[in-house]
Design a protein around this motif. Sequence first.
Motif, PDB file in Angstrom:
ATOM      1  N   ILE A  84     -55.083 -14.605  58.537  1.00 33.20           N
ATOM      2  CA  ILE A  84     -54.395 -14.183  59.689  1.00 33.20           C
ATOM      3  C   ILE A  84     -55.316 -14.198  60.954  1.00 33.20           C
ATOM      4  CG2 ILE A  84     -52.679 -12.657  61.196  1.00 33.20           C
ATOM      5  CD1 ILE A  84     -51.650 -12.077  58.240  1.00 33.20           C
ATOM      6  N   THR A  85     -55.329 -15.045  61.821  1.00 30.32           N
ATOM      7  CA  THR A  85     -56.339 -15.009  63.010  1.00 30.32           C
ATOM      8  C   THR A  85     -55.554 -14.704  64.381  1.00 30.32           C
ATOM      9  OG1 THR A  85     -56.166 -17.450  62.918  1.00 30.32           O
ATOM     10  CG2 THR A  85     -57.947 -16.457  61.832  1.00 30.32           C
ATOM     11  N   SER A  86     -54.310 -14.399  64.360  1.00 23.97           N
ATOM     12  CA  SER A  86     -53.691 -14.232  65.449  1.00 23.97           C
ATOM     13  C   SER A  86     -54.015 -13.072  66.512  1.00 23.97           C
ATOM     14  CB  SER A  86     -52.132 -13.776  65.292  1.00 23.97           C
ATOM     15  OG  SER A  86     -51.959 -12.635  64.314  1.00 23.97           O
ATOM     16  N   GLN A  87     -54.898 -12.392  65.993  1.00 21.30           N
ATOM     17  CA  GLN A  87     -55.595 -11.252  66.912  1.00 21.30           C
ATOM     18  C   GLN A  87     -56.937 -11.587  67.381  1.00 21.30           C
ATOM     19  OE1 GLN A  87     -54.027  -8.453  67.955  1.00 21.30           O
ATOM     20  NE2 GLN A  87     -52.261  -9.563  66.890  1.00 21.30           N
ATOM     21  N   VAL A  88     -57.420 -12.817  66.947  1.00 16.44           N
ATOM     22  CA  VAL A  88     -58.743 -13.225  67.419  1.00 16.44           C
ATOM     23  C   VAL A  88     -58.512 -13.599  69.060  1.00 16.44           C
ATOM     24  CG1 VAL A  88     -60.458 -15.305  67.439  1.00 16.44           C
ATOM     25  CG2 VAL A  88     -59.431 -14.238  65.134  1.00 16.44           C
ATOM     26  N   GLY A  89     -57.593 -14.329  69.394  1.00 18.99           N
ATOM     27  CA  GLY A  89     -57.385 -14.591  70.784  1.00 18.99           C
ATOM     28  C   GLY A  89     -57.993 -15.977  71.054  1.00 18.99           C
ATOM     29  N   GLY A  90     -58.014 -16.545  72.255  1.00 17.21           N
ATOM     30  CA  GLY A  90     -58.637 -17.401  72.889  1.00 17.21           C
ATOM     31  C   GLY A  90     -57.945 -18.777  72.591  1.00 17.21           C
ATOM     32  N   GLY A  91     -56.881 -18.565  72.087  1.00 12.91           N
ATOM     33  CA  GLY A  91     -56.010 -19.985  72.003  1.00 12.91           C
ATOM     34  C   GLY A  91     -56.223 -20.485  70.366  1.00 12.91           C
ATOM     35  N   LEU A  92     -57.017 -19.622  69.772  1.00 13.47           N
ATOM     36  CA  LEU A  92     -57.160 -20.064  68.215  1.00 13.47           C
ATOM     37  C   LEU A  92     -55.828 -19.822  67.525  1.00 13.47           C
ATOM     38  CD1 LEU A  92     -58.901 -20.818  65.737  1.00 13.47           C
ATOM     39  CD2 LEU A  92     -59.237 -18.411  65.347  1.00 13.47           C
ATOM     40  N   GLY A  93     -55.559 -20.780  66.413  1.00  9.71           N
ATOM     41  CA  GLY A  93     -53.993 -20.842  65.739  1.00  9.71           C
ATOM     42  C   GLY A  93     -54.004 -19.500  64.985  1.00  9.71           C
ATOM     43  N   ASP A  94     -52.840 -19.090  64.873  1.00 14.20           N
ATOM     44  CA  ASP A  94     -52.498 -17.854  64.307  1.00 14.20           C
ATOM     45  C   ASP A  94     -52.915 -17.551  62.834  1.00 14.20           C
ATOM     46  OD1 ASP A  94     -50.916 -16.834  66.551  1.00 14.20           O
ATOM     47  OD2 ASP A  94     -49.353 -18.010  65.799  1.00 14.20           O
TER      48      ASP A  94
END
Length: 95
Positions: free
Chosen positions: A28-38
């Motif tokens: 899960i990458t939804s908290q990375v931000g910058g428009g990266l996929g979830d």
Amino acid sequence: MGYRRHRADSNQSGLVELLRLCGVSVVITSQVGGGLGDVVLGFRGKTHLAEIKNGQKWEYTKAQREFRRTWNGAPIEVLTSEDDVFNWVRKHRNG
């Protein structure tokens, strides 16, 4: 590129669970931000980026549009429902 954390869509946990039940590795990458996929998905030796959206009426954020515009990798797919997950698995199982 500005990085702003955002709230996960309400259907994210259910779709992530279903992906995992189908044999897909999920980060899960939804908290990375910058428009990266979830989510980053691993399936059959390949890595994919996906965006999880809730419902039929959704829009990309400005950061998501910019990320997609400059992304040189494979297309970022959108998953909104269980049917989308099953179709994604079928597509990538055979491809």
